[in-house]
Scaffold this motif. Structure first.
Motif, short mmCIF file in Angstrom:
data_model
loop_
_atom_site.label_atom_id
_atom_site.label_comp_id
_atom_site.label_asym_id
_atom_site.label_seq_id
_atom_site.Cartn_x
_atom_site.Cartn_y
_atom_site.Cartn_z
N TYR A 234 1.14 4.75 -2.71
CA TYR A 234 1.06 6.07 -2.06
C TYR A 234 2.20 6.96 -2.55
O TYR A 234 1.99 8.14 -2.86
CB TYR A 234 1.11 5.89 -0.54
CG TYR A 234 1.36 7.18 0.20
CD1 TYR A 234 0.31 8.05 0.48
CD2 TYR A 234 2.63 7.53 0.62
CE1 TYR A 234 0.53 9.24 1.15
CE2 TYR A 234 2.87 8.72 1.28
CZ TYR A 234 1.82 9.57 1.55
OH TYR A 234 2.05 10.75 2.20
N LYS B 120 1.00 10.24 -4.33
CA LYS B 120 1.09 11.46 -3.51
C LYS B 120 2.44 12.16 -3.57
O LYS B 120 2.54 13.33 -3.25
CB LYS B 120 0.78 11.13 -2.04
CG LYS B 120 -0.64 10.66 -1.82
CD LYS B 120 -1.61 11.79 -2.06
CE LYS B 120 -3.01 11.40 -1.66
NZ LYS B 120 -3.93 12.50 -1.73
N CYS C 262 0.82 -1.22 0.00
CA CYS C 262 0.00 0.00 0.00
C CYS C 262 0.85 1.27 0.00
O CYS C 262 0.43 2.31 -0.52
CB CYS C 262 -0.92 0.01 1.21
SG CYS C 262 -2.15 -1.30 1.17
N TYR C 263 2.03 1.20 0.57
CA TYR C 263 2.90 2.37 0.67
C TYR C 263 3.48 2.77 -0.69
O TYR C 263 3.59 3.96 -1.00
CB TYR C 263 4.02 2.10 1.67
CG TYR C 263 4.87 3.29 2.00
CD1 TYR C 263 4.37 4.33 2.77
CD2 TYR C 263 6.18 3.39 1.55
CE1 TYR C 263 5.15 5.44 3.08
CE2 TYR C 263 6.97 4.49 1.87
CZ TYR C 263 6.45 5.51 2.63
OH TYR C 263 7.23 6.59 2.95
#
Length: 105
Positions: A22, A26, A18-19
């Motif tokens: 991201y 982002k 999930c990171y």
């Protein structure tokens, strides 16, 4: 101990999976991060199948360990030190995990 170590490995696989997206979404990092992210999430799903008890119980108990690993990630990777409230929350979550996983059968 094997169960706890497996939960930690599972949590790390999920967090990495999930990171990395991201970072892409982002922080403008390369979309190529999605490749190891997908592999990490596949590893996460496979690791969940290695537990010997009912899936629902595994998922419930795993949540407690995930919270602890996520706060360690916050501290080590993001450089944000957990508060006393964070630590207390992890203690409660891990207590719940222990009750769920190590109950008499």
């Amino acid at each position: 101990m094997r169960t706890f170590a497996l939960f930690i490995a599972t949590a790390l696989a999920e967090i990495v999976g999930c990171y990395l997206p991201y970072l892409w979404l982002k922080q403008g990092r390369s979309a190529w991060l999605l490749v190891p992210a997908a592999a990490s999430l596949a590893l996460f799903a496979w690791l969940l199948t290695l537990h010997e008890t009912a899936a629902g119980r595994v998922y419930a108990a795993y949540g407690g360990v995930y919270i602890g690993v996520a706060l360690l990630w916050l501290w080590i990777v993001d450089g944000i030190r957990p508060t006393a409230w964070d630590v207390a929350g992890v203690a409660v979550a891990l207590t719940g995990m222990g009750l769920i996983m190590f109950q008499p059968r």
